[in-house]
Design a protein around this motif. Structure first.
Motif, PDB file in Angstrom:
ATOM      1  N   MET A   1      -8.516  -2.561  -5.595  1.00 17.49           N
ATOM      2  CA  MET A   1      -8.283  -3.743  -4.774  1.00 17.49           C
ATOM      3  C   MET A   1      -7.260  -3.444  -3.673  1.00 17.49           C
ATOM      4  N   LEU A   2      -6.160  -2.779  -4.032  1.00 16.77           N
ATOM      5  CA  LEU A   2      -5.130  -2.432  -3.050  1.00 16.77           C
ATOM      6  C   LEU A   2      -5.695  -1.508  -1.982  1.00 16.77           C
ATOM      7  N   ALA A   3      -6.527  -0.546  -2.400  1.00 17.94           N
ATOM      8  CA  ALA A   3      -7.120   0.374  -1.446  1.00 17.94           C
ATOM      9  C   ALA A   3      -8.095  -0.350  -0.521  1.00 17.94           C
ATOM     10  N   ALA A   4      -8.898  -1.258  -1.072  1.00 18.37           N
ATOM     11  CA  ALA A   4      -9.853  -2.003  -0.248  1.00 18.37           C
ATOM     12  C   ALA A   4      -9.136  -2.818   0.817  1.00 18.37           C
ATOM     13  N   ARG A   5      -8.025  -3.450   0.431  1.00 17.08           N
ATOM     14  CA  ARG A   5      -7.253  -4.209   1.416  1.00 17.08           C
ATOM     15  C   ARG A   5      -6.689  -3.287   2.498  1.00 17.08           C
ATOM     16  N   ALA A   6      -6.190  -2.106   2.061  1.00 19.82           N
ATOM     17  CA  ALA A   6      -5.634  -1.152   3.023  1.00 19.82           C
ATOM     18  C   ALA A   6      -6.703  -0.590   3.950  1.00 19.82           C
TER      19      ALA A   6
ATOM     20  N   ASN B   1      -9.364  15.262  -2.077  1.00 22.72           N
ATOM     21  CA  ASN B   1      -8.637  15.206  -0.787  1.00 22.72           C
ATOM     22  C   ASN B   1      -8.017  13.835  -0.536  1.00 22.72           C
ATOM     23  N   THR B   2      -7.350  13.291  -1.530  1.00 23.77           N
ATOM     24  CA  THR B   2      -6.793  11.944  -1.411  1.00 23.77           C
ATOM     25  C   THR B   2      -5.272  11.893  -1.366  1.00 23.77           C
ATOM     26  N   TRP B   3      -4.587  12.921  -1.845  1.00 24.51           N
ATOM     27  CA  TRP B   3      -3.116  12.812  -1.961  1.00 24.51           C
ATOM     28  C   TRP B   3      -2.430  12.575  -0.624  1.00 24.51           C
ATOM     29  N   PRO B   4      -2.765  13.294   0.444  1.00 21.39           N
ATOM     30  CA  PRO B   4      -2.071  13.021   1.718  1.00 21.39           C
ATOM     31  C   PRO B   4      -2.221  11.567   2.167  1.00 21.39           C
ATOM     32  N   LEU B   5      -3.428  10.998   2.029  1.00 20.49           N
ATOM     33  CA  LEU B   5      -3.625   9.606   2.442  1.00 20.49           C
ATOM     34  C   LEU B   5      -2.859   8.659   1.528  1.00 20.49           C
ATOM     35  N   CYS B   6      -2.902   8.909   0.216  1.00 25.70           N
ATOM     36  CA  CYS B   6      -2.174   8.031  -0.713  1.00 25.70           C
ATOM     37  C   CYS B   6      -0.682   8.028  -0.400  1.00 25.70           C
ATOM     38  N   ILE B   7      -0.132   9.203  -0.161  1.00 27.86           N
ATOM     39  CA  ILE B   7       1.297   9.298   0.152  1.00 27.86           C
ATOM     40  C   ILE B   7       1.610   8.563   1.450  1.00 27.86           C
ATOM     41  N   GLU B   8       0.728   8.685   2.447  1.00 34.28           N
ATOM     42  CA  GLU B   8       0.945   7.993   3.718  1.00 34.28           C
ATOM     43  C   GLU B   8       0.860   6.475   3.541  1.00 34.28           C
ATOM     44  N   LEU B   9      -0.078   5.996   2.733  1.00 33.98           N
ATOM     45  CA  LEU B   9      -0.190   4.554   2.472  1.00 33.98           C
ATOM     46  C   LEU B   9       1.059   4.026   1.776  1.00 33.98           C
ATOM     47  N   LEU B  10       1.639   4.832   0.899  1.00 37.86           N
ATOM     48  CA  LEU B  10       2.880   4.433   0.213  1.00 37.86           C
ATOM     49  C   LEU B  10       4.067   4.500   1.177  1.00 37.86           C
ATOM     50  N   ARG B  11       4.115   5.544   1.988  1.00 39.02           N
ATOM     51  CA  ARG B  11       5.235   5.717   2.918  1.00 39.02           C
ATOM     52  C   ARG B  11       5.318   4.575   3.915  1.00 39.02           C
TER      53      ARG B  11
ATOM     54  N   GLY C   1       4.115   1.586   3.540  1.00 41.70           N
ATOM     55  CA  GLY C   1       4.155   0.271   2.908  1.00 41.70           C
ATOM     56  C   GLY C   1       2.834  -0.474   2.962  1.00 41.70           C
ATOM     57  N   LYS C   2       1.758   0.196   3.399  1.00 36.23           N
ATOM     58  CA  LYS C   2       0.455  -0.472   3.417  1.00 36.23           C
ATOM     59  C   LYS C   2      -0.046  -0.753   2.004  1.00 36.23           C
ATOM     60  N   ILE C   3       0.427   0.032   1.056  1.00 34.90           N
ATOM     61  CA  ILE C   3       0.146  -0.207  -0.365  1.00 34.90           C
ATOM     62  C   ILE C   3       1.458  -0.136  -1.129  1.00 34.90           C
ATOM     63  N   ASP C   4       1.657  -1.096  -2.013  1.00 34.27           N
ATOM     64  CA  ASP C   4       2.839  -1.120  -2.885  1.00 34.27           C
ATOM     65  C   ASP C   4       2.354  -1.078  -4.335  1.00 34.27           C
ATOM     66  N   VAL C   5       2.589   0.057  -4.995  1.00 37.11           N
ATOM     67  CA  VAL C   5       2.144   0.211  -6.390  1.00 37.11           C
ATOM     68  C   VAL C   5       3.231  -0.127  -7.399  1.00 37.11           C
ATOM     69  N   LYS C   6       4.436  -0.380  -6.925  1.00 36.40           N
ATOM     70  CA  LYS C   6       5.555  -0.606  -7.847  1.00 36.40           C
ATOM     71  C   LYS C   6       5.319  -1.765  -8.814  1.00 36.40           C
ATOM     72  N   PRO C   7       4.709  -2.890  -8.376  1.00 35.07           N
ATOM     73  CA  PRO C   7       4.499  -3.992  -9.328  1.00 35.07           C
ATOM     74  C   PRO C   7       3.551  -3.654 -10.470  1.00 35.07           C
ATOM     75  N   LEU C   8       2.781  -2.584 -10.332  1.00 35.93           N
ATOM     76  CA  LEU C   8       1.859  -2.207 -11.405  1.00 35.93           C
ATOM     77  C   LEU C   8       2.584  -1.571 -12.589  1.00 35.93           C
TER      78      LEU C   8
END
Length: 372
Positions: A203-208, A321-331, A333-340
């Motif tokens: 869901m978070l990825a779809a929104r991003a 090939n997802t880690w660079p994008l995931c890290i960028e989304l976290l950096r 703030g487009k995705i916030d995984v902390k509440p999980l």
């Protein structure tokens, strides 16, 4: 002189063995039986790094191994170190490592492919038949003080991304890969069935990825509440009864308005997949993410089902090939995984047992995290 040199070499070897003997890991030795025991690492190769693991999350597959000693056809036949969602700090680098340095905070991609087969050469390395994946039998995992891993599967974290968030790159990668496979974008309305950890990161990825509307369905009120807090446009409570599919599809369409372009089944049962197929618009896509059943019976050729309406059925296996994008989304703030992250435990025998029991029981636990 030769005797002196040999003596020094022996001293270095003994020192390395002594350091290695202090390395502990959580070994799965039987059903619901985890033991913290010594873990002797392989030698550090020229393109390897040694990482002190600082954060590790428990995945659904870890829980399946813990409860059943297997996930689908992956069977634990001998004691195995468990765990694969991890991040840590570089402690040592191989002689040819250029991109990382001692002290770097890093996230680890857990699967090492052969890099030589056609699948690897064509970029689909996640499908490699020789994949060695942390904590997937017979490969030892990463719930340990230290692990050795190839440089190209270790990614430096920005200063504003925590080690816990780095460990969350692994489950987030599943959601990112699913959205890539389904081509989620600003013109796709999305249904997600299942509000567990993978459903939530999807869901978070779809929104991003720009999906204008995302609704999520589950049987559990608490998880639906979490999904709403995380930004779902709508939540719908469903049942486990296959007889309720028609009624639930009407609810989905009413909630979505203009219909559902892409459905993600993050559970993987006959009922959830049949619901996704019936709910998705003609010409849309259904992406199977969850693997709840090893075999399914679903309506692919009925008049109102997938084939007659050109609904594409696609699957995913882990990610690539997802880690660079995931890290960028976290950096950014487009995705916030902390509440999980709902529960945290230390790396002790007592806490390891409690952590896996907590994750296995479900309830209000979403992501259970170890702080080593």
């Amino acid at each position: 002189m030769m005797m002196t040199m040999m003596h020094k070499d022996e001293q270095e070897e003994n020192k390395e063995e002594m350091m290695d003997s202090n390395n502990k890991a959580a070994w799965l030795v039987g059903i619901k039986n985890l033991q913290i025991q010594p873990y002797h690492l392989p030698p550090l190769g020229p393109y390897d790094v040694k990482v002190q693991i600082k954060a590790l999350g428990i995945c659904g597959s870890d829980v399946h191994h813990f409860k059943n000693m297997r996930v689908a056809n992956f069977i634990v036949k001998k004691p195995m170190v468990i765990g694969h969602e991890c991040a840590g700090i570089i402690k040592e680098i191989g002689s040819n490592v250029k991109s990382l340095a001692v002290g770097d905070r890093v996230a680890l991609e857990p699967g090492k492919s052969c890099q030589n087969c056609n699948l690897c050469k064509n970029g689909s390395y996640n499908l490699c038949k020789k994949m060695k994946f942390f904590g997937s039998p017979p490969t030892n995992g990463s719930l340990a003080n230290q692990v050795v891993h190839p440089e190209n599967l270790v990614f430096k974290l920005p200063d504003n991304v925590s080690l816990e968030e780095g460990a969350m790159c692994e489950p987030l990668s599943v959601g990112v890969h699913a959205c890539r496979r389904a081509n989620v974008g600003p013109d796709t309305k999305v249904l997600i069935i299942g509000a567990g950890p993978i459903g939530l990161v999807t869901m978070l990825a779809a929104r991003a990825f720009g999906a204008p509307k995302v609704i999520i369905a589950d049987v559990d009120d608490h998880r639906l509440s979490v999904a709403k807090d995380l930004g779902a446009n709508g939540t719908i409570k469903v049942s486990t009864s296959i007889q309720d599919i028609g009624e639930e599809v009407v609810k989905f369409h009413k909630s979505m308005g203009e219909g559902i372009d892409i459905s993600f089944d993050c559970v993987g049962f006959d009922k959830t997949m049949s619901t996704a197929l019936n709910a998705t618009l003609s010409g849309g896509k259904v992406c199977l993410v969850g693997l709840g059943q090893s075999q399914m019976t679903i309506p692919l050729v009925a008049a109102a089902a997938a084939a007659a309406r050109e609904v594409d059925v696609i699957g995913i296996f882990r990610y690539r090939n997802t880690w660079p994008l995931c890290i960028e989304l976290l950096r950014t703030g487009k995705i916030d995984v902390k509440p999980l992250i709902t529960h945290r435990f230390k790396f002790t025998q007592e806490d390891v047992e409690k952590a896996f029991e907590t994750s296995a029981q479900g309830g209000k636990a979403i992501k259970v995290m170890f702080n080593l």
